[in-house]
Design a protein around this motif. Structure first.
Motif, PDB file in Angstrom:
ATOM      1  N   VAL A 637      13.830 -91.744  22.368  1.00 49.27           N
ATOM      2  CA  VAL A 637      13.770 -93.142  22.814  1.00 49.27           C
ATOM      3  C   VAL A 637      15.175 -93.719  22.918  1.00 49.27           C
ATOM      4  O   VAL A 637      15.520 -94.392  23.902  1.00 49.27           O
ATOM      5  CB  VAL A 637      12.896 -93.969  21.851  1.00 49.27           C
ATOM      6  CG1 VAL A 637      13.039 -95.464  22.143  1.00 49.27           C
ATOM      7  CG2 VAL A 637      11.432 -93.547  21.970  1.00 49.27           C
ATOM      8  N   ASP A 638      16.031 -93.450  21.927  1.00 48.91           N
ATOM      9  CA  ASP A 638      17.406 -93.963  21.959  1.00 48.91           C
ATOM     10  C   ASP A 638      18.160 -93.438  23.179  1.00 48.91           C
ATOM     11  O   ASP A 638      18.850 -94.198  23.875  1.00 48.91           O
ATOM     12  CB  ASP A 638      18.154 -93.556  20.687  1.00 48.91           C
ATOM     13  CG  ASP A 638      17.658 -94.296  19.454  1.00 48.91           C
ATOM     14  OD1 ASP A 638      16.966 -95.315  19.612  1.00 48.91           O
ATOM     15  OD2 ASP A 638      17.970 -93.845  18.330  1.00 48.91           O
ATOM     16  N   GLY A 664      30.673-102.631  10.505  1.00 50.59           N
ATOM     17  CA  GLY A 664      30.257-103.477  11.614  1.00 50.59           C
ATOM     18  C   GLY A 664      28.784-103.824  11.582  1.00 50.59           C
ATOM     19  O   GLY A 664      28.109-103.688  10.558  1.00 50.59           O
ATOM     20  N   LEU A 665      28.285-104.269  12.742  1.00 47.68           N
ATOM     21  CA  LEU A 665      26.908-104.743  12.865  1.00 47.68           C
ATOM     22  C   LEU A 665      26.104-103.839  13.787  1.00 47.68           C
ATOM     23  O   LEU A 665      26.610-103.366  14.810  1.00 47.68           O
ATOM     24  CB  LEU A 665      26.878-106.161  13.448  1.00 47.68           C
ATOM     25  CG  LEU A 665      27.750-107.232  12.794  1.00 47.68           C
ATOM     26  CD1 LEU A 665      27.678-108.518  13.614  1.00 47.68           C
ATOM     27  CD2 LEU A 665      27.310-107.479  11.358  1.00 47.68           C
ATOM     28  N   PHE A 666      24.846-103.632  13.438  1.00 46.64           N
ATOM     29  CA  PHE A 666      23.903-102.996  14.338  1.00 46.64           C
ATOM     30  C   PHE A 666      23.039-104.095  14.948  1.00 46.64           C
ATOM     31  O   PHE A 666      22.580-105.004  14.243  1.00 46.64           O
ATOM     32  CB  PHE A 666      23.028-101.983  13.595  1.00 46.64           C
ATOM     33  CG  PHE A 666      23.785-100.772  13.134  1.00 46.64           C
ATOM     34  CD1 PHE A 666      23.943 -99.682  13.979  1.00 46.64           C
ATOM     35  CD2 PHE A 666      24.351-100.724  11.871  1.00 46.64           C
ATOM     36  CE1 PHE A 666      24.653 -98.563  13.568  1.00 46.64           C
ATOM     37  CE2 PHE A 666      25.058 -99.615  11.448  1.00 46.64           C
ATOM     38  CZ  PHE A 666      25.211 -98.530  12.295  1.00 46.64           C
ATOM     39  N   VAL A 667      22.822-103.998  16.250  1.00 45.14           N
ATOM     40  CA  VAL A 667      22.066-105.019  16.975  1.00 45.14           C
ATOM     41  C   VAL A 667      20.924-104.363  17.728  1.00 45.14           C
ATOM     42  O   VAL A 667      21.108-103.309  18.353  1.00 45.14           O
ATOM     43  CB  VAL A 667      22.979-105.791  17.949  1.00 45.14           C
ATOM     44  CG1 VAL A 667      22.161-106.737  18.821  1.00 45.14           C
ATOM     45  CG2 VAL A 667      24.043-106.561  17.181  1.00 45.14           C
ATOM     46  N   LYS A 668      19.755-104.991  17.674  1.00 47.20           N
ATOM     47  CA  LYS A 668      18.605-104.523  18.436  1.00 47.20           C
ATOM     48  C   LYS A 668      18.325-105.539  19.538  1.00 47.20           C
ATOM     49  O   LYS A 668      18.131-106.724  19.265  1.00 47.20           O
ATOM     50  CB  LYS A 668      17.382-104.359  17.535  1.00 47.20           C
ATOM     51  CG  LYS A 668      16.188-103.708  18.242  1.00 47.20           C
ATOM     52  CD  LYS A 668      15.023-103.524  17.285  1.00 47.20           C
ATOM     53  CE  LYS A 668      15.314-102.491  16.247  1.00 47.20           C
ATOM     54  NZ  LYS A 668      15.374-101.116  16.799  1.00 47.20           N
ATOM     55  N   LEU A 669      18.304-105.082  20.788  1.00 47.15           N
ATOM     56  CA  LEU A 669      18.116-105.972  21.924  1.00 47.15           C
ATOM     57  C   LEU A 669      16.665-106.432  22.029  1.00 47.15           C
ATOM     58  O   LEU A 669      15.732-105.658  21.816  1.00 47.15           O
ATOM     59  CB  LEU A 669      18.524-105.280  23.222  1.00 47.15           C
ATOM     60  CG  LEU A 669      19.970-104.786  23.323  1.00 47.15           C
ATOM     61  CD1 LEU A 669      20.242-104.248  24.724  1.00 47.15           C
ATOM     62  CD2 LEU A 669      20.960-105.896  22.971  1.00 47.15           C
ATOM     63  N   ASP A 670      16.478-107.700  22.390  1.00 44.86           N
ATOM     64  CA  ASP A 670      15.138-108.248  22.563  1.00 44.86           C
ATOM     65  C   ASP A 670      14.414-107.585  23.732  1.00 44.86           C
ATOM     66  O   ASP A 670      13.226-107.283  23.656  1.00 44.86           O
ATOM     67  CB  ASP A 670      15.211-109.754  22.824  1.00 44.86           C
ATOM     68  CG  ASP A 670      15.746-110.528  21.625  1.00 44.86           C
ATOM     69  OD1 ASP A 670      15.742-109.965  20.516  1.00 44.86           O
ATOM     70  OD2 ASP A 670      16.159-111.686  21.799  1.00 44.86           O
ATOM     71  N   GLU A 671      15.124-107.368  24.813  1.00 38.86           N
ATOM     72  CA  GLU A 671      14.508-106.911  26.060  1.00 38.86           C
ATOM     73  C   GLU A 671      13.938-105.508  25.951  1.00 38.86           C
ATOM     74  O   GLU A 671      12.828-105.243  26.417  1.00 38.86           O
ATOM     75  CB  GLU A 671      15.547-106.962  27.188  1.00 38.86           C
ATOM     76  CG  GLU A 671      15.024-106.504  28.537  1.00 38.86           C
ATOM     77  CD  GLU A 671      16.108-106.498  29.593  1.00 38.86           C
ATOM     78  OE1 GLU A 671      15.904-105.854  30.630  1.00 38.86           O
ATOM     79  OE2 GLU A 671      17.168-107.138  29.382  1.00 38.86           O
ATOM     80  N   GLY A 673      14.513-103.322  22.908  1.00 44.50           N
ATOM     81  CA  GLY A 673      14.469-102.754  21.565  1.00 44.50           C
ATOM     82  C   GLY A 673      15.575-101.750  21.322  1.00 44.50           C
ATOM     83  O   GLY A 673      15.589-101.070  20.287  1.00 44.50           O
ATOM     84  N   ALA A 674      16.517-101.635  22.264  1.00 44.98           N
ATOM     85  CA  ALA A 674      17.617-100.677  22.123  1.00 44.98           C
ATOM     86  C   ALA A 674      18.524-101.082  20.968  1.00 44.98           C
ATOM     87  O   ALA A 674      18.784-102.266  20.744  1.00 44.98           O
ATOM     88  CB  ALA A 674      18.420-100.608  23.409  1.00 44.98           C
ATOM     89  N   ASP A 675      19.017-100.069  20.233  1.00 48.29           N
ATOM     90  CA  ASP A 675      19.940-100.308  19.122  1.00 48.29           C
ATOM     91  C   ASP A 675      21.364-100.020  19.566  1.00 48.29           C
ATOM     92  O   ASP A 675      21.621 -99.033  20.269  1.00 48.29           O
ATOM     93  CB  ASP A 675      19.595 -99.406  17.940  1.00 48.29           C
ATOM     94  CG  ASP A 675      18.315 -99.827  17.250  1.00 48.29           C
ATOM     95  OD1 ASP A 675      18.289-100.937  16.706  1.00 48.29           O
ATOM     96  OD2 ASP A 675      17.345 -99.050  17.279  1.00 48.29           O
ATOM     97  N   PHE A 722      24.206 -89.239  26.058  1.00 49.67           N
ATOM     98  CA  PHE A 722      24.032 -87.999  25.297  1.00 49.67           C
ATOM     99  C   PHE A 722      23.686 -88.304  23.844  1.00 49.67           C
ATOM    100  O   PHE A 722      22.817 -87.674  23.245  1.00 49.67           O
ATOM    101  CB  PHE A 722      25.311 -87.151  25.316  1.00 49.67           C
ATOM    102  CG  PHE A 722      25.824 -86.834  26.683  1.00 49.67           C
ATOM    103  CD1 PHE A 722      24.988 -86.878  27.790  1.00 49.67           C
ATOM    104  CD2 PHE A 722      27.150 -86.503  26.870  1.00 49.67           C
ATOM    105  CE1 PHE A 722      25.462 -86.588  29.046  1.00 49.67           C
ATOM    106  CE2 PHE A 722      27.644 -86.212  28.127  1.00 49.67           C
ATOM    107  CZ  PHE A 722      26.801 -86.255  29.225  1.00 49.67           C
ATOM    108  N   ALA A 723      24.404 -89.229  23.269  1.00 42.53           N
ATOM    109  CA  ALA A 723      24.220 -89.554  21.859  1.00 42.53           C
ATOM    110  C   ALA A 723      23.160 -90.628  21.652  1.00 42.53           C
ATOM    111  O   ALA A 723      22.784 -90.912  20.516  1.00 42.53           O
ATOM    112  CB  ALA A 723      25.542 -90.024  21.260  1.00 42.53           C
ATOM    113  N   GLY A 724      22.683 -91.244  22.743  1.00 38.21           N
ATOM    114  CA  GLY A 724      21.745 -92.344  22.600  1.00 38.21           C
ATOM    115  C   GLY A 724      22.400 -93.544  21.950  1.00 38.21           C
ATOM    116  O   GLY A 724      21.770 -94.297  21.209  1.00 38.21           O
TER     117      GLY A 724
END
Length: 766
Positions: A637-638, A664-671, A673-675, A722-724
């Motif tokens: 999925v990533d 740092g920060l990890f962010v999940k997109l609303d549109e 769900g991508a991290d 490649f790394a997602g």
């Protein structure tokens, strides 16, 4: 002189634990349960001294000297008797060294080194391990108590080190073709392609390569392309990366396929005839394998007014897959089916999984059924198991069944509405009362689903609506699973449980510190049950903290697993629980079916004689296979979403902070769900300090706060398919929160990892 013995010291308690483990090893059995009661009995502690002993044991836990798994205390860092590990290297003496595959360093500290013991005269056919192998190991304590390593003997080699590797082919012009490894852990940045070794690959193709020696000049590893796997833009290629990198068996052995084709489904002989009972399947609209069918009627018994009789029929895979056969051996290796957005790597060949073992509509199929008698309050009063021949009267989708109940039946559901669907819903409504009293953990973290175009690329990402039809099936499956565990325990039959441990003291302490920052205080030393967690979640419902607290509570939970020992299911708040309802796609369920057949004398194809140690080995293997599948599904999925967003670099998105670390920060997109990740150095023109208790980064000059759960506008800076991986930058440098109680943030709820605290009847495992 008092006859009351003195309290033991901490060292004496630890010595007792060590003796318990050593005696079990000498006798070739598992260590006895050693909890507070057993320790008190061993030292003769009685009366008021028990409170002091309890305090000492809690101190040992807080110090990290011992860990508790439900009622079983053991030295911290102690490994279970059988584990899955990876052989990583050789020591100075040439001995193989392994490390556990899934070691929780946050909870247990650094992963232990395991020296692989190789017999001087190995038996013919005994496994010969090597560096790179993933292996099943039986653990023994090191001979010297001062050693920092354990000794292990390989029981089975699960995967061998392979020469085959995956990469992306690039045409570098003057310097010749190169291949970039997909696995970012690979030491090489690129591999050189040997002359005439490109296999016809084109620039951008995903390829499988094999090393053929080292080159000269740049010193690149030379490889030969052995297979072209298509472009990286399609889901099939991306899921192939996960399959290859996680060593997921995707192609059935010829003997397994031949055996599957020869299987003949059993008839009515030795079975009850339930074909007239209007059982129906309710599944996702695209489901090809149908594990379960359900039926309900009001109970007419005088002693159960307002009650129901619910029947749950499960495909009788045990009648099709016999112990010790090629089908059975390969099913154990696979452990479970693995689900990707465009398809599935099944545990069993399609001849079984989508044909003979699937409860198709209007077709006779063998099943193992449980009849559940529920009271008007939804509580199970009794149950009985039956080996049957059934015929599903309809194949329904969740939304289709729900629409009928909501007043919009179609041609299929209209005739079923009164005789079948309404009684099912009435029985389900009764179970909701019993569920509320039981109080399972109720996290609100919906899953996202990727919808693909006909070409196999991402079309859009949606959050499917949760319907009562989903909850109905889930609750009936939980009841059936509980009944299976109870029936087997009543007969003294060993089985594989589905277990979920309570949170550790360390995680509860971290949760308490965090909750205090938002005004929720927990009593010191309070033991939290699911009901207490639900009370916390209820307090923040429809507030600015709702998403944040759901996320933090989720992270405080342990991971569910399979085990031959029962320590209960914390998330479901159940004392005993076993997976029974999906034998097409989970090997654990097949074991439980066989155990029921044997214990209840339902046929000659029951579980073979197995020791507790052998069952523990099976449980360890299928738990590892489950975690492997979860990682493969998540990484696919990533990668798929990173590929989808690769041409949108520079675009602005709204998201939610899903993780805060020093870096740092990890962010999940609303549109989608991508991290993605925002390096701390890019947050602003000041230094940001990491405050662990608050789960926040705080600016030292402006006091700007970035906290877990906050919403934020970000710009996509880089996408690495490649790394997602995605890299973002904050837009404007300030977070924003949705208005209290408006529900504005709901579409942006974070997507949970595959759940371990609940048991949903979905393509995810819990």
């Amino acid at each position: 002189m008092s006859d009351v013995p003195p309290l033991p010291t901490k060292d004496e308690i630890l010595a007792l634990m060590a003796r318990n483990a050593a005696e079990a090893k000498d006798l070739g059995r598992k260590p006895a349960v050693l909890g507070k009661r057993e320790i008190a009995r061993a030292f003769g502690v009685k009366g008021a001294d028990r409170s002091e002993l309890k305090r000492m044991l809690r101190e040992l836990e807080r110090e990290g000297t011992v860990t508790k798994r439900r009622k079983h205390l053991r030295p911290s860092g102690a490994m279970p008797p059988v584990i899955v590990a990876e052989i990583t290297s050789r020591d100075r003496d040439g001995e193989l060294v392994a490390v556990p595959n899934d070691w929780d360093t946050a909870e247990l500290g650094a992963a232990p080194r395991i020296l692989i013991e190789v017999p001087r005269k190995p038996k013919p056919g005994a496994p010969v391990p090597g560096v790179g192998n993933r292996v099943l190991i039986r653990i023994a304590p090191a001979p010297d108590p001062d050693d920092t390593h354990a000794i292990g003997r390989v029981v089975k080699i699960l995967t061998k080190s392979r020469a085959r590797m995956l990469g992306v082919f690039h045409d570098r012009g003057d310097v010749g073709p190169r291949v970039s490894p997909v696995d970012k852990k690979a030491a090489a940045q690129e591999w050189g392609v040997a002359p005439e070794g490109d296999g016809g690959a084109q620039d951008g193709d995903l390829v499988a390569v094999e090393p053929i020696g080292r080159g000269t000049g740049y010193g690149l590893q030379l490889v030969r392309v052995v297979e072209r796997l298509g472009t990286l833009n399609t889901e099939k290629a991306i899921s192939r990366i996960a399959i290859e990198t996680h060593d997921i068996p995707a192609i059935f052995r010829p003997d397994t396929l031949a055996e599957a084709e020869a299987v003949v489904a059993p008839g009515l002989a030795g079975r009850e005839d339930w074909r007239a009972l209007p059982l129906v399947t309710i599944d996702p609209p695209d489901a090809k394998d149908h594990d379960d069918a359900v039926h309900a009627v009001p109970d007419t018994a005088e002693d159960n007014p307002g009650g129901f009789v619910v029947s749950v029929a499960i495909a009788d895979v045990a009648s099709l897959v016999r112990p010790g056969t090629a089908l059975d051996r390969e099913a154990l290796v696979r452990g479970n089916s693995v689900y990707f957005p465009d398809g599935v790597v099944p545990m069993l060949p399609e001849r079984i999984s989508t044909d003979l073992g699937s409860l198709r509509a209007d077709v006779d199929r063998p099943a193992l059924a449980v009849r559940l008698v529920l009271g008007a309050d939804g509580r199970k009063r009794r149950h009985s198991f039956h080996r049957i021949l059934m015929r599903s009267h309809a194949k329904l989708a969740y939304a289709q069944a729900q629409a009928a109940i909501d007043g919009q039946p179609d041609a299929t559901t209209a005739p079923l509405l009164e005789p079948v669907l309404r009684p099912l819903w009435a029985a389900y409504r009764a179970t909701t009362q019993a569920k509320a009293e039981r109080g399972p953990l109720d996290l609100d973290l919906p899953e996202r689903k990727i919808l693909l175009t006909p070409e196999g690329t991402v079309d859009r990402v949606i959050v499917p609506q949760r319907l009562d039809a989903h909850r109905l099936i889930e609750e009936f499956m939980i009841l059936a699973n509980v009944a299976a565990a109870e029936a087997l325990e009543a007969k003294g039959q060993p089985l594989i449980y589905r277990v979920h441990d309570e949170p550790t003291l360390e995680k509860l302490r971290a949760l308490s510190e965090f909750l205090a920052t938002i005004g929720i205080k927990l009593a010191k030393g309070q033991t939290l049950r699911p009901a207490q967690f639900n009370g916390i979640l209820a307090r923040v419902k429809d507030t600015e903290h709702e998403h944040l607290v759901n996320e933090v509570v989720l992270r405080s939970q342990a991971q569910a697993e399979y085990a031959a020992d029962n320590y209960g299911h914390f998330g479901l708040n159940l004392r005993r629980y076993a997976h029974f309802t999906s034998p097409i796609r989970r090997y654990a369920d097949l074991v439980v079916h066989r155990a029921l057949i044997r214990a209840l004398d339902l046929g000659s194809d029951g579980l073979a004689d197995m020791t507790a140690g052998q069952l523990a080995e099976v449980a360890t293997r299928i738990s590892a296979a489950e975690r492997r599948a979860m990682a493969a599904e998540r990484e696919t999925v990533d990668r798929l979403i990173a590929t989808f967003l690769a041409d949108r670099v520079g675009a602005i998105f709204s998201g939610r902070i899903s993780g805060v670390t020093k870096s740092g920060l990890f962010v999940k997109l609303d549109e989608t769900g991508a991290d993605g990740f925002i390096p701390a150095s890019t947050l602003g023109d000041e230094y940001f300090r990491f405050e662990e208790a608050r789960r926040a980064m705080v600016g030292t000059r402006t006091a700007t706060v970035f906290r877990l759960g906050d919403t934020v506008e970000v710009k996509l800076v880089e996408a690495a398919p490649f790394a997602g991986a995605l890299r973002f930058a904050v837009v404007g440098g300030k977070t924003r929160r949705g208005p209290r109680g408006t529900g504005q943030d709901r579409p942006g709820k974070t997507t949970a990892p595959p759940k371990s605290t609940g048991e949903r009847k979905s393509r995810r495992r819990a």
